[in-house]
Design a protein around this motif. Structure first.
Motif, short mmCIF file in Angstrom:
data_model
loop_
_atom_site.label_atom_id
_atom_site.label_comp_id
_atom_site.label_asym_id
_atom_site.label_seq_id
_atom_site.Cartn_x
_atom_site.Cartn_y
_atom_site.Cartn_z
N CYS A 7 0.86 -1.26 -0.16
CA CYS A 7 -0.07 -0.08 -0.16
C CYS A 7 1.13 1.26 -0.05
O CYS A 7 1.89 1.42 0.87
N ASN A 39 5.35 8.55 -0.53
CA ASN A 39 5.86 8.73 0.80
C ASN A 39 6.96 7.93 1.09
O ASN A 39 7.08 6.75 0.88
N ILE A 63 -0.62 -0.77 -4.58
CA ILE A 63 -1.99 -0.05 -4.67
C ILE A 63 -2.11 1.24 -3.70
O ILE A 63 -1.45 1.41 -3.06
N GLY A 95 -11.97 13.09 0.13
CA GLY A 95 -12.36 13.49 1.62
C GLY A 95 -12.50 12.52 2.60
O GLY A 95 -13.01 12.60 3.71
N ASP A 97 -11.43 9.85 5.54
CA ASP A 97 -10.61 9.77 6.65
C ASP A 97 -10.22 8.25 6.69
O ASP A 97 -9.98 7.74 5.72
N THR A 98 -9.25 8.00 7.96
CA THR A 98 -8.67 6.80 7.74
C THR A 98 -9.64 5.59 7.64
O THR A 98 -9.36 4.57 7.22
N THR A 101 -10.80 5.25 4.09
CA THR A 101 -9.49 4.90 3.23
C THR A 101 -9.34 3.60 3.41
O THR A 101 -9.17 2.60 2.44
N LEU A 105 -9.71 0.48 0.65
CA LEU A 105 -8.55 -0.49 0.32
C LEU A 105 -8.69 -1.85 0.57
O LEU A 105 -8.40 -2.73 -0.31
N CYS A 120 2.69 -2.07 4.54
CA CYS A 120 2.33 -0.70 4.43
C CYS A 120 3.64 -0.02 5.08
O CYS A 120 4.60 -0.70 5.90
N ARG A 122 5.24 2.79 7.85
CA ARG A 122 4.96 3.00 9.24
C ARG A 122 3.76 4.02 9.46
O ARG A 122 2.96 4.15 9.94
N GLU A 123 4.05 5.19 8.45
CA GLU A 123 3.27 6.23 8.55
C GLU A 123 3.48 7.57 7.33
O GLU A 123 4.22 7.09 6.81
N THR A 124 2.58 8.39 7.23
CA THR A 124 2.80 9.10 5.98
C THR A 124 3.18 10.45 6.54
O THR A 124 3.10 10.87 7.84
N SER A 127 -0.51 13.20 6.81
CA SER A 127 -1.51 12.76 7.97
C SER A 127 -0.88 12.00 9.05
O SER A 127 -1.14 12.34 10.21
N THR A 129 -1.09 9.21 10.50
CA THR A 129 -1.90 8.61 12.03
C THR A 129 -1.21 7.16 12.23
O THR A 129 -1.33 6.59 13.24
N MET A 132 -3.25 2.83 9.02
CA MET A 132 -3.61 2.18 7.89
C MET A 132 -3.47 0.67 8.10
O MET A 132 -4.14 -0.26 7.68
N VAL A 228 -13.42 17.52 10.38
CA VAL A 228 -12.38 18.32 10.68
C VAL A 228 -13.12 19.70 10.88
O VAL A 228 -13.30 20.32 9.97
#
Ligand SMILES: Cc1cc2nc3c(=O)[nH]c(=O)nc-3n(C[C@H](O)[C@H](O)[C@H](O)COP(=O)(O)OP(=O)(O)OC[C@H]3O[C@@H](n4cnc5c(N)ncnc54)[C@H](O)[C@@H]3O)c2cc1C
Length: 264
Positions: A7, A39, A63, A95, A97-98, A101, A105, A120, A122-124, A127, A129, A132, A228
């Protein structure tokens, strides 16, 4: 192995933009016209998938869910050596959110065929968070190991070292599994010129709402559990001076201001 799914997400290139614009109404990042990159953690995720393919066989599928411009992030995965790339692109997905998303996926992953591993980052960078991998594991009812810094595959089993605050833990679990990887796991391979030309003409599979047979109410902003209500861009502190512009220009201005002030 049959298939490894990676991902990936395109994130704003913070070295070229000083601040990413945010839609004041929805609180969503406005990505149109903002240069994007793969990322950085996801480069390590792709690299690990390619190394596992080299050692154990199978195919690597990259993906992403994102806007049309996220194609360039997928192209980077093809240049690195992924076998196929899938863009989940539909205005209805915007728009998200996790929760929304990871739902899209997970539904798409069902369509990709049998797999042993989902990797995946570890984080982006945007965002960040880290939701994922755990969310995908939940939707797909799979075991998960996050923050993996090294791993070993045995028949039907993955053993990993995961980074924790004071050291690392060793954990193992059955395949198929979802993992997220940290930067220590590998050194991503450089992009080769010949592969760049080849990837530009490779097909990217695009799936939308109808292809996945999804309910519009469960995706995008409509399917998001969080909203938000306000966005607060950082305010300059009293006495502080904010230097605008892209990072290279801002750095040049900063150095010149420090010289003027005889700090350096
Ligand atoms: C209310 C709300 C509204 C939002 N609106 C928007 C919006 O309009 N547009 C927008 O772009 N974002 C929006 N976001 C952000 C969006 O939800 C996240 O970018 C997305 O869910 C991924 O979360 P993350 O970036 O924290 O990923 P993390 O969980 O930190 O990412 C970990 C890893 O998961 C994988 N991953 C993350 N995102 C994706 C993806 N999209 N496709 C494939 N793999 C992925 C990558 O491997 C990544 O390294 C919104 C968030 C909220 C809370």
């Amino acid at each position: 192995m049959e298939q490894i799914i990676v991902c990936v997400k395109q994130v704003p290139d913070f070295s070229r933009v000083s601040q990413v614009p945010v839609d004041p109404r929805t609180g969503a990042i406005v990505r149109t016209g903002v240069p994007g990159i793969l990322n950085p953690f996801d480069r390590h995720a792709v690299e690990e998938a390619l190394r596992l393919r080299e050692a154990h066989g199978g195919m690597v599928t990259a993906i992403t869910m994102g806007p049309p411009q996220a194609r360039t992030a997928l192209q980077d995965t093809l240049i690195m050596g992924a076998d196929r790339a899938v863009l989940l692109g539909d205005p209805a997905f915007a728009g998200a959110d996790t929760l929304a998303t990871s739902y899209v996926l997970a539904q798409a992953i069902h369509r990709l065929g049998p797999f042993e591993l989902i990797i995946c980052g570890r984080e982006t960078l945007d965002s960040g968070t880290g939701h994922m991998a755990p969310s995908l594991a939940e939707w797909l009812d799979l075991p998960q190991i996050t923050c993996v810094r090294s791993l070993e595959i045995r028949p039907g089993l993955l053993r990993a070292r995961r980074t924790v605050e004071d050291g690392y833990q060793e954990i193992e679990g059955p395949l198929p599994m979802v993992i997220s990887v940290s930067k220590e796991i590998n050194e991503p391979r450089p992009l080769r010129l010949r592969a760049v030309a080849g990837a530009a003409v490779r097909e990217i599979i695009v799936w939308g709402l109808a292809d996945l047979g999804l309910d519009r109410k469960l995706v995008g902003l409509a399917g998001s559990a969080t909203q938000v209500p306000h966005v607060f861009p950082p305010k300059p502190r009293a006495g502080a001076e904010m230097l605008d512009g892209a990072v290279p220009q801002a750095v040049e201005n900063l150095v010149s201001r420090l010289r003027d002030l005889k700090v350096i």
